[in-house]
Each structure stands twice: as structure tokens, then as C-alpha cells.
Design a protein around this motif. Sequence first.
Motif, PDB file in Angstrom:
ATOM      1  N   PRO A 308       0.817  -1.229   0.000  1.00 24.35           N
ATOM      2  CA  PRO A 308       0.000   0.000   0.000  1.00 24.35           C
ATOM      3  C   PRO A 308       0.847   1.273   0.000  1.00 24.35           C
ATOM      4  CG  PRO A 308      -0.885  -1.600   1.553  1.00 24.35           C
ATOM      5  CD  PRO A 308       0.435  -2.135   1.111  1.00 24.35           C
ATOM      6  N   LEU A 309       1.892   1.306   0.837  1.00 29.00           N
ATOM      7  CA  LEU A 309       2.772   2.475   0.860  1.00 29.00           C
ATOM      8  C   LEU A 309       3.501   2.645  -0.468  1.00 29.00           C
ATOM      9  CD1 LEU A 309       4.383   2.407   4.426  1.00 29.00           C
ATOM     10  CD2 LEU A 309       2.789   4.095   3.496  1.00 29.00           C
ATOM     11  N   PHE A 310       3.929   1.514  -1.044  1.00 26.50           N
ATOM     12  CA  PHE A 310       4.623   1.573  -2.330  1.00 26.50           C
ATOM     13  C   PHE A 310       3.708   2.131  -3.415  1.00 26.50           C
ATOM     14  CE2 PHE A 310       5.440  -0.660  -6.400  1.00 26.50           C
ATOM     15  CZ  PHE A 310       6.651  -0.054  -6.714  1.00 26.50           C
ATOM     16  N   LEU A 311       2.463   1.671  -3.464  1.00 28.28           N
ATOM     17  CA  LEU A 311       1.514   2.159  -4.473  1.00 28.28           C
ATOM     18  C   LEU A 311       1.240   3.659  -4.292  1.00 28.28           C
ATOM     19  CD1 LEU A 311      -1.015  -0.817  -4.611  1.00 28.28           C
ATOM     20  CD2 LEU A 311       0.779  -0.234  -6.263  1.00 28.28           C
ATOM     21  N   LEU A 312       1.163   4.085  -3.021  1.00 26.60           N
ATOM     22  CA  LEU A 312       0.999   5.520  -2.760  1.00 26.60           C
ATOM     23  C   LEU A 312       2.208   6.288  -3.284  1.00 26.60           C
ATOM     24  CD1 LEU A 312      -0.479   7.906  -1.469  1.00 26.60           C
ATOM     25  CD2 LEU A 312       0.664   7.328   0.702  1.00 26.60           C
ATOM     26  N   GLY A 313       3.405   5.743  -3.065  1.00 28.69           N
ATOM     27  CA  GLY A 313       4.618   6.379  -3.560  1.00 28.69           C
ATOM     28  C   GLY A 313       4.655   6.445  -5.075  1.00 28.69           C
ATOM     29  N   VAL A 314       4.206   5.370  -5.734  1.00 29.14           N
ATOM     30  CA  VAL A 314       4.172   5.359  -7.202  1.00 29.14           C
ATOM     31  C   VAL A 314       3.235   6.444  -7.719  1.00 29.14           C
ATOM     32  CG1 VAL A 314       3.441   4.018  -9.207  1.00 29.14           C
ATOM     33  CG2 VAL A 314       4.815   2.930  -7.428  1.00 29.14           C
ATOM     34  N   VAL A 315       2.083   6.615  -7.077  1.00 26.34           N
ATOM     35  CA  VAL A 315       1.120   7.641  -7.497  1.00 26.34           C
ATOM     36  C   VAL A 315       1.706   9.040  -7.300  1.00 26.34           C
ATOM     37  CG1 VAL A 315      -1.116   8.688  -6.977  1.00 26.34           C
ATOM     38  CG2 VAL A 315      -0.894   6.195  -7.096  1.00 26.34           C
ATOM     39  N   TRP A 352       8.511  18.239  -3.623  1.00 22.52           N
ATOM     40  CA  TRP A 352       8.291  18.120  -2.173  1.00 22.52           C
ATOM     41  C   TRP A 352       7.510  19.325  -1.633  1.00 22.52           C
ATOM     42  CZ3 TRP A 352      12.842  18.260   1.888  1.00 22.52           C
ATOM     43  CH2 TRP A 352      12.318  18.058   3.158  1.00 22.52           C
ATOM     44  N   PRO A 353       7.990  20.559  -1.843  1.00 27.44           N
ATOM     45  CA  PRO A 353       7.176  21.690  -1.374  1.00 27.44           C
ATOM     46  C   PRO A 353       5.832  21.797  -2.082  1.00 27.44           C
ATOM     47  CG  PRO A 353       9.098  22.461  -2.601  1.00 27.44           C
ATOM     48  CD  PRO A 353       9.274  21.007  -2.391  1.00 27.44           C
ATOM     49  N   GLY A 354       5.781  21.353  -3.367  1.00 32.10           N
ATOM     50  CA  GLY A 354       4.509  21.384  -4.089  1.00 32.10           C
ATOM     51  C   GLY A 354       3.469  20.488  -3.445  1.00 32.10           C
ATOM     52  N   LEU A 355       3.883  19.265  -3.074  1.00 29.04           N
ATOM     53  CA  LEU A 355       2.959  18.356  -2.380  1.00 29.04           C
ATOM     54  C   LEU A 355       2.560  18.909  -1.018  1.00 29.04           C
ATOM     55  CD1 LEU A 355       4.546  14.863  -3.184  1.00 29.04           C
ATOM     56  CD2 LEU A 355       2.442  15.824  -4.132  1.00 29.04           C
ATOM     57  N   THR A 356       3.517  19.543  -0.342  1.00 27.40           N
ATOM     58  CA  THR A 356       3.221  20.117   0.974  1.00 27.40           C
ATOM     59  C   THR A 356       2.171  21.227   0.869  1.00 27.40           C
ATOM     60  OG1 THR A 356       5.477  19.614   1.734  1.00 27.40           O
ATOM     61  CG2 THR A 356       4.227  21.262   2.980  1.00 27.40           C
ATOM     62  N   VAL A 357       2.354  22.132  -0.091  1.00 28.07           N
ATOM     63  CA  VAL A 357       1.405  23.238  -0.285  1.00 28.07           C
ATOM     64  C   VAL A 357       0.036  22.706  -0.693  1.00 28.07           C
ATOM     65  CG1 VAL A 357       0.872  25.237  -1.731  1.00 28.07           C
ATOM     66  CG2 VAL A 357       3.188  24.930  -0.830  1.00 28.07           C
ATOM     67  N   VAL A 370       2.007  16.809   7.703  1.00 25.27           N
ATOM     68  CA  VAL A 370       2.215  15.388   7.395  1.00 25.27           C
ATOM     69  C   VAL A 370       2.993  15.243   6.093  1.00 25.27           C
ATOM     70  CG1 VAL A 370       1.059  13.243   6.724  1.00 25.27           C
ATOM     71  CG2 VAL A 370       0.217  14.565   8.686  1.00 25.27           C
ATOM     72  N   ALA A 371       2.621  16.034   5.074  1.00 21.88           N
ATOM     73  CA  ALA A 371       3.326  15.979   3.790  1.00 21.88           C
ATOM     74  C   ALA A 371       4.761  16.466   3.933  1.00 21.88           C
ATOM     75  CB  ALA A 371       2.584  16.820   2.754  1.00 21.88           C
ATOM     76  N   LEU A 372       4.957  17.552   4.692  1.00 25.13           N
ATOM     77  CA  LEU A 372       6.302  18.104   4.861  1.00 25.13           C
ATOM     78  C   LEU A 372       7.242  17.089   5.502  1.00 25.13           C
ATOM     79  CD1 LEU A 372       8.164  20.619   4.731  1.00 25.13           C
ATOM     80  CD2 LEU A 372       7.365  21.186   7.035  1.00 25.13           C
ATOM     81  N   VAL A 373       6.746  16.382   6.503  1.00 27.10           N
ATOM     82  CA  VAL A 373       7.577  15.419   7.231  1.00 27.10           C
ATOM     83  C   VAL A 373       7.599  14.055   6.539  1.00 27.10           C
ATOM     84  CG1 VAL A 373       7.847  14.194   9.423  1.00 27.10           C
ATOM     85  CG2 VAL A 373       7.182  16.599   9.406  1.00 27.10           C
ATOM     86  N   PRO A 376       9.684  12.829   2.227  1.00 24.90           N
ATOM     87  CA  PRO A 376      11.023  12.254   2.025  1.00 24.90           C
ATOM     88  C   PRO A 376      11.134  10.780   2.426  1.00 24.90           C
ATOM     89  CG  PRO A 376      11.212  14.451   2.943  1.00 24.90           C
ATOM     90  CD  PRO A 376       9.758  14.081   3.024  1.00 24.90           C
ATOM     91  N   PRO A 377      10.663  10.375   3.650  1.00 23.63           N
ATOM     92  CA  PRO A 377      10.768   8.947   3.969  1.00 23.63           C
ATOM     93  C   PRO A 377       9.922   8.058   3.055  1.00 23.63           C
ATOM     94  CG  PRO A 377       9.599  10.129   5.708  1.00 23.63           C
ATOM     95  CD  PRO A 377      10.202  11.148   4.825  1.00 23.63           C
ATOM     96  N   LEU A 378       8.771   8.563   2.587  1.00 26.24           N
ATOM     97  CA  LEU A 378       7.962   7.770   1.662  1.00 26.24           C
ATOM     98  C   LEU A 378       8.690   7.584   0.334  1.00 26.24           C
ATOM     99  CD1 LEU A 378       5.346   6.328   0.917  1.00 26.24           C
ATOM    100  CD2 LEU A 378       4.385   8.552   0.230  1.00 26.24           C
ATOM    101  N   ALA A 379       9.377   8.627  -0.127  1.00 27.82           N
ATOM    102  CA  ALA A 379      10.144   8.520  -1.370  1.00 27.82           C
ATOM    103  C   ALA A 379      11.269   7.496  -1.216  1.00 27.82           C
ATOM    104  CB  ALA A 379      10.709   9.886  -1.759  1.00 27.82           C
ATOM    105  N   LEU A 380      11.961   7.528  -0.065  1.00 30.55           N
ATOM    106  CA  LEU A 380      13.045   6.572   0.181  1.00 30.55           C
ATOM    107  C   LEU A 380      12.503   5.146   0.288  1.00 30.55           C
ATOM    108  CD1 LEU A 380      15.219   8.568   2.749  1.00 30.55           C
ATOM    109  CD2 LEU A 380      15.696   8.143   0.330  1.00 30.55           C
ATOM    110  N   PHE A 381      11.349   4.987   0.939  1.00 29.69           N
ATOM    111  CA  PHE A 381      10.746   3.653   1.054  1.00 29.69           C
ATOM    112  C   PHE A 381      10.344   3.121  -0.323  1.00 29.69           C
ATOM    113  CE2 PHE A 381       6.983   0.956   1.248  1.00 29.69           C
ATOM    114  CZ  PHE A 381       7.446  -0.069   2.053  1.00 29.69           C
ATOM    115  N   THR A 382       9.788   3.976  -1.162  1.00 33.35           N
ATOM    116  CA  THR A 382       9.404   3.559  -2.516  1.00 33.35           C
ATOM    117  C   THR A 382      10.614   3.078  -3.292  1.00 33.35           C
ATOM    118  OG1 THR A 382       7.628   5.213  -2.486  1.00 33.35           O
ATOM    119  CG2 THR A 382       8.219   4.291  -4.622  1.00 33.35           C
TER     120      THR A 382
END
Length: 440
Positions: A308-315, A352-357, A370-373, A376-382
Motif C-alpha cells: 500500500p505504501l509503495f503504491l501511494l509512492g508510485v502515485v 516536495w514543497p509542491g505536495l506540501t502546499v 504530514v506531507a512536509l515530514v 522524504p521517507p515515503l520517497a526513500l521507502f518507494t
Amino acid sequence: MFYAFIRGLASLALRLFYLLRVNAPAAEPEGPVIFVGNHPNGLIDPALVFVITRRQVTFLAKEPLFRMPVIGWILKGLHALPVYRKQDNPGQMTKNEGTLEAARTALVQGRAITIFPEGKSHSEPMLAELKTGAARIALGAAREGAPVRIIPVGFTYAEKHIFRSSVLIEVGPAIEVTPFLPPPGAEEAEKEAARQLTDRIADGLKAVTVNLAQWEDLPLIQTAEQLYAFRLGEKVDRERLKRWAKGLQLFRSEQPERFEQVRASLMSFRHRLELVHADPKDLTLVYKPGQVATFVVKNLLALCLGLPLFLLGVVLFGLPYQVPRLAARKAELDTQATVKFLGALLMSLLWWPGLTVAAWMWGSWVWGMVALVGVPPLALFTLYFMERWAGLKWDIGVFFTLGSRARLKALLLQDGERLAAEVEKLADEYRPRVEQSTSQ
């Protein structure tokens, strides 16, 4: 401050883009130093210097780069020095004297500089003829009393334009410049000293790089190393590839008929392994029911929990992942990685800032945090998930092609052991001369 920021950002980004392995002395070189390197990969090569030293380094770069958007701004911020090349603009080459003087002054002040003496980035399998600029700068500074040392740095890329491919950075022994100083006032002696020091730099770079007569030799020495490691029960060692390359040159020139026989056998064996998606170490695997069951359960759990986390990262990261790849399609091979790396870095800094905004505006300030923090770890996990399951796909393929075909595996193992013995015999035969040429 600007240098430290760029160095930290580039070092982190490079470690995410490539799988880096550094072979360097533990102690940092002090005093006036020139880092010289081979140049197979555009702006990636100088960026990798950030990985091997914490010292502030003055880069010498071709002048057209200073006129490029973003890159030129970064180079100026790093106080890099422009080199005016004949192929860019012959009329501006007189400006090089100022660049050389600035580089000499930096060394006299005890600083470090970086030069790529081939004078160009290229994708040839062998080191190009070196320019004498690095030697002339070093000799000029040494003449003013600076104890200059030249540090050869070799960059060996598995697949330089491929994301998450491996890179070996090897730092060679320092070359003392003072012994090359000629008597003052002798113009011909000056030229000869620069030529001799340039030859010594070339020897230093050849010792830390893989030099091949043709690219077709690369799979040959890779297969030889795989079989040699298989024979010794070790892991493949990319550092040995340069010794295989030197031994191959001797073998081809001294025993051409035997070389062709061994080459044909090795490449035939490599082709058969590729057909079943395996390598020599896979031939000794023994599949026990209990181990297979544990492997299946462990990876199914990892898949269920991580998918599930990977699919979220792909999206979320699918677009910024694809943009650099598309942008690099029309680039030359030696600049593809530069385009991909800079594109990925730029997209990350914007995404990253675009998703945060977006999370803040369309959700709430809580979602924004939540997006700001979390981005980055979601990108690394993906990224980790992609690597893990690429390796798992290989393991499953090997199991179904070799684990259930005992006769095929036995035949390949028998052939592999025979070729491994032949490779070990050749290694023992040529090792003394290869090691002697490496130590000279």
C-alpha cells in the motif's frame, strides 16, 4: 555556506541516485592538492569529488558551462575557474593564463583543486590522451615553494546512465610534484618536465580505472571475474576488473589463438547463463523445502505490509520519476546521467514543497505538516521497495529455471567449474606481471 550546502545536497543526491562504493585512504590529504580524475560521465564526475573529501575544492570547468542556466550559477557560487578550449572558441584561449594563475595561487595558499586532464567527457573504453594543464599548474605552484601533491581518482561506472547502478570511486597514491621540477630558466626542460609529470599522472589514473581496447571486452572480463570469484568462494570484486583488463591485453597479444579459444568459451557460457537469467554463483544454490517456505512467507508478509505504501509512492512520485528519463533520451551517453541527475534533483526540490502546499490548501495545516515530514521517507521507502522486489524477481526467476531443472543446472555447473579452473590458471599465470605493472 553556499559551498557546504551544495556539497551536502550533491552528496546526498548522488548516494540516492547511485550505489556508491569508495576505496580511499582513511586520512584526508592535507596541504596543496590537485585531484585528477578520468572523465566518463559529464558533471557527475566532479560532483563525486564531494563524496571523497570534506575540503573545499576549487573546480576547473569548461567555459561554456558557466553560461548555462542554473549550472553556471552554481559554478560561480562555488568559485570554479573557467577553462577556455580551442574547440569552443579559439579566440578566447588567451584567457587561460588567468585561469592557470588563479589555480597556481590556490595551491600556493594550500588549497585543493580538481582537474580532469582528459579535457573532455567521453564514453570511450580507454583513458584519452591527457592535456598538460594539470602538470603545468602543479609545477608552477611547486616552483613557488608549495609542496603540491597530485591525487589520482578513478570513477568506474557499472551503467553510468542507469538509476541505482553501482559506482566504484578509487583514490590512488599521491604523486609528489617537487621531484619533477626542472632547473630554472630552461624552456625545453620545462616542457619535458610537464610531459614527464603528465605521463606519471596517466599511469596513476590507469592504476585506478578500467582501460579496455574495446567495449566488447567488458562482458568478457566481467564473466572472468564472476567465475574467478565463484572458484574462490568470494563475492564479485569490481576492483579486480582493472587487473583483468591489463591481463587481457597481455593474453591477447602473447597468445592470440589461445585467447580466442578462451574468449569463445567464456562468451558461450555467459550467453547460456543469460538465457536462464542466472550467474555462476546461482549454480551452487541448494533449495531445501524449509528454506523455500520461510522465504515465501517472509516476502509475502513484506509484500502485504509494504505494497500500500509503495503504491501511494508510485502515485505521488510517478511523474517526477519519469520526467528526467524522458529529458535524457536525446542526450549523448556521457551526459545522460547528468541530465537525469539534475532533472531528478530539480524535480525533487520542486515536488516536495509542491505536495506540501497542495496538502495544506486542499486539506488542512495538519495534512500540510504530514506531507512536509512524510514525503522524504515515503520517497526513500518507494525506492527501497523497488530495489528489494527487483532482487526478488531475479531470485524467483533463478528458482524456476534452475531449481526445478536438475540436469540443466548440473551441466552448467560442470561447465562453469571447468571454465573457472581455466580462468584461475590464467590469473596465476599473468598475476606477477599485472601486479608489477600496477605497482610501478
